[in-house]
Design a protein around this motif. Structure first.
Motif, PDB file in Angstrom:
ATOM      1  N   ALA A 113     -70.414 -63.156 -50.756  1.00 13.79           N
ATOM      2  CA  ALA A 113     -71.310 -62.074 -51.163  1.00 13.79           C
ATOM      3  C   ALA A 113     -72.523 -62.631 -51.904  1.00 13.79           C
ATOM      4  CB  ALA A 113     -70.563 -61.077 -52.050  1.00 13.79           C
ATOM      5  N   SER A 117     -76.152 -62.290 -50.100  1.00 10.98           N
ATOM      6  CA  SER A 117     -77.092 -61.419 -50.817  1.00 10.98           C
ATOM      7  C   SER A 117     -78.382 -62.155 -51.131  1.00 10.98           C
ATOM      8  CB  SER A 117     -76.457 -60.910 -52.116  1.00 10.98           C
ATOM      9  OG  SER A 117     -75.339 -60.096 -51.846  1.00 10.98           O
ATOM     10  N   THR A 134     -77.721 -53.977 -47.987  1.00 13.40           N
ATOM     11  CA  THR A 134     -76.665 -54.433 -48.888  1.00 13.40           C
ATOM     12  C   THR A 134     -75.285 -54.005 -48.393  1.00 13.40           C
ATOM     13  OG1 THR A 134     -77.114 -52.474 -50.248  1.00 13.40           O
ATOM     14  CG2 THR A 134     -78.115 -54.550 -50.936  1.00 13.40           C
ATOM     15  N   ALA A 138     -72.267 -56.629 -47.847  1.00 12.23           N
ATOM     16  CA  ALA A 138     -70.961 -56.439 -48.485  1.00 12.23           C
ATOM     17  C   ALA A 138     -69.842 -56.479 -47.446  1.00 12.23           C
ATOM     18  CB  ALA A 138     -70.936 -55.114 -49.236  1.00 12.23           C
ATOM     19  N   VAL A 381     -72.846 -57.801 -55.234  1.00 17.36           N
ATOM     20  CA  VAL A 381     -74.022 -57.449 -54.440  1.00 17.36           C
ATOM     21  C   VAL A 381     -75.033 -56.670 -55.289  1.00 17.36           C
ATOM     22  CG1 VAL A 381     -74.848 -56.141 -52.435  1.00 17.36           C
ATOM     23  CG2 VAL A 381     -72.752 -57.490 -52.269  1.00 17.36           C
TER      24      VAL A 381
END
Length: 426
Positions: A113, A117, A134, A138, A381
């Motif tokens: 993550a 990200s 996002t 995730a 995230v």
């Protein structure tokens, strides 16, 4: 006494106390209430973590950190982009394929993550907005504990004992992991089509695919060498993790040339922090498990479940429903450590394949890392991208539902999970 220990642990965790601290206080409180000599605590703690198989956890964490520092993400994204082409949600498909590739070398959702990200969201949000971008990241990060090597599966195998092997758990996750990638990619295409997101990317080119394959070949050889060696019996999971560390060092220094000696202290420190948390939870949980045993909680729980149902399928459904709730409020490593010693023996008495039950257990708690209010992937995230939690949760729900649908299918069609490990002799 066992119920007091459980409620004490859940109460401290709910107050925001660190999970290792909560387990330690619960174990100490249980010993005091039971009247046992506190001198039994130090040797039990030491024996629980004095284990050669457990060394694979920090070594795999170091491997993942080295691969991230070594510029692995750039090659994974280029490789994925060569295969996707100009389709709806093309950049989102690239993110999911990159997540699958990263999962094959890291095995941890939190690390994935963080990497996804930081590297992909800036490009994704230009096409899809921050919320959907996002949500994709995730979901892609959650592939980490499913596709081998998986830190979660190592913890489960250790807590389950000799009836489950790490190699068997790894192989149990291969087919469901690949199916999950295809399901998530299809869902991305559907959402992009409904929302009329623009087409991005270039047409698929055989020459570009071959170029990226040559460029990324040494990267994808790493999971083949490590996991293949474990499954083939060439080395143990711990030795395989050590091979992975050496491979990642060679790759970072001599192939990508992105890894520097100055990066190593930070890599080791980050891996040490995570390993210390997991190790502390295992150490303190051994005392809690001891208290459960002397209080005959496993036998009482088995008797209670047997009174509810004699059907293995209904038992799986009951455990799944419980884990859905647990996953919403409890960090997954703590759930493995607290619950596997209780439910794994009961599953065996029902005649359920240990690998089948183990995979369902892990998959359920992995999904819990995406569900509020204590979804650790969601917090990672949000912290890196700045997206609001409500927006991220709203965009993540389609992926969460898809994962639960696959979980139910795997529950009623065990061959999806067990066919490959059984073919390999597990």
């Amino acid at each position: 006494m066992s119920l007091i220990v459980i409620f004490l642990f859940l109460g401290l965790a709910a107050l925001g106390m660190p999970l290792a601290f909560s387990l330690g206080v619960s174990a100490l409180g249980g010993l005091v209430l039971s009247g046992f000599d506190l001198a039994v605590l130090p040797p039990r703690i030491m024996n629980s973590v004095n284990s050669f198989p457990l060394m694979s956890i920090p070594l795999f964490m170091v491997t993942g950190e080295l691969m991230l520092k070594g510029g692995i993400m750039e090659r994974l994204v280029d490789f994925a982009n060569a295969f996707v082409g100009r389709v709806r949600g093309g950049l989102a498909q690239v993110a999911l394929l990159s997540g699958a590739g990263l999962a094959s070398v890291s095995g941890a959702a939190v690390a994935d993550a963080s990497a996804l990200s930081a590297t992909l969201v800036p490009s994704l949000k230009k096409q899809y907005g921050l919320g959907f971008s996002t949500g994709i990241v995730a979901a892609a990060a959650n592939l980490g504990p499913i596709i081998p090597p998986s830190g979660a599966m190592i913890v489960y195998a250790f807590m389950a004992g000799s009836s489950v092997s790490v190699g068997g758990m790894f192989m149990a996750g291969v087919i469901p992991g690949l199916i999950l990638v295809l399901v998530l990619m299809s869902l991305c295409w559907l959402i992009s089509y409904v929302r009329d997101y623009p087409l991005v990317g270039e047409k698929v080119s055989l020459s570009n695919i071959l170029h990226q394959l040559r460029r990324s070949f040494v990267v994808f050889m790493m999971p083949i060498v490590v996991i293949g060696g474990i499954v083939g019996g060439a080395f143990t999971p711990t030795e395989g993790a050590a091979v992975g560390v050496v491979y990642a060092l060679l790759l970072g220094f001599f192939v990508t040339r992105r890894l520097r000696l100055a990066d190593l202290p930070g890599v080791l420190l980050q891996a040490a922090k995570t390993s210390a948390i997991v190790g502390a939870m295992i150490a303190y949980a051994s005392t809690v498990t001891f208290l459960f045993t002397i209080d005959l909680l496993p036998m009482q729980l088995a008797g209670f479940v047997n009174q509810l149902t004699e059907s293995p399928t209904m038992f799986l459904i009951l455990v799944a429903l419980m884990l859905i709730v647990v996953g919403m409020f409890l960090e997954s490593n703590a759930a493995y450590i607290m619950l596997v010693p209780l439910f794994h023996p009961i599953a065996i008495t029902y005649g359920i394949d240990p690998l089948h039950f183990g995979f369902l257990f892990v998959f359920n708690l992995v999904i819990g890392m995406l569900t509020p209010p204590v979804g650790v992937v969601l917090f990672v995230v949000c912290g890196i991208t700045g997206v609001k939690m409500g927006e991220l949760v709203r965009e993540s729900w389609p992926f969460i539902v898809a994962m639960y649908v696959l979980l139910i299918i795997c529950m009623f069609v065990p061959g999806i999970v067990t066919w490959l490990p059984h073919r390999l002799g597990y």
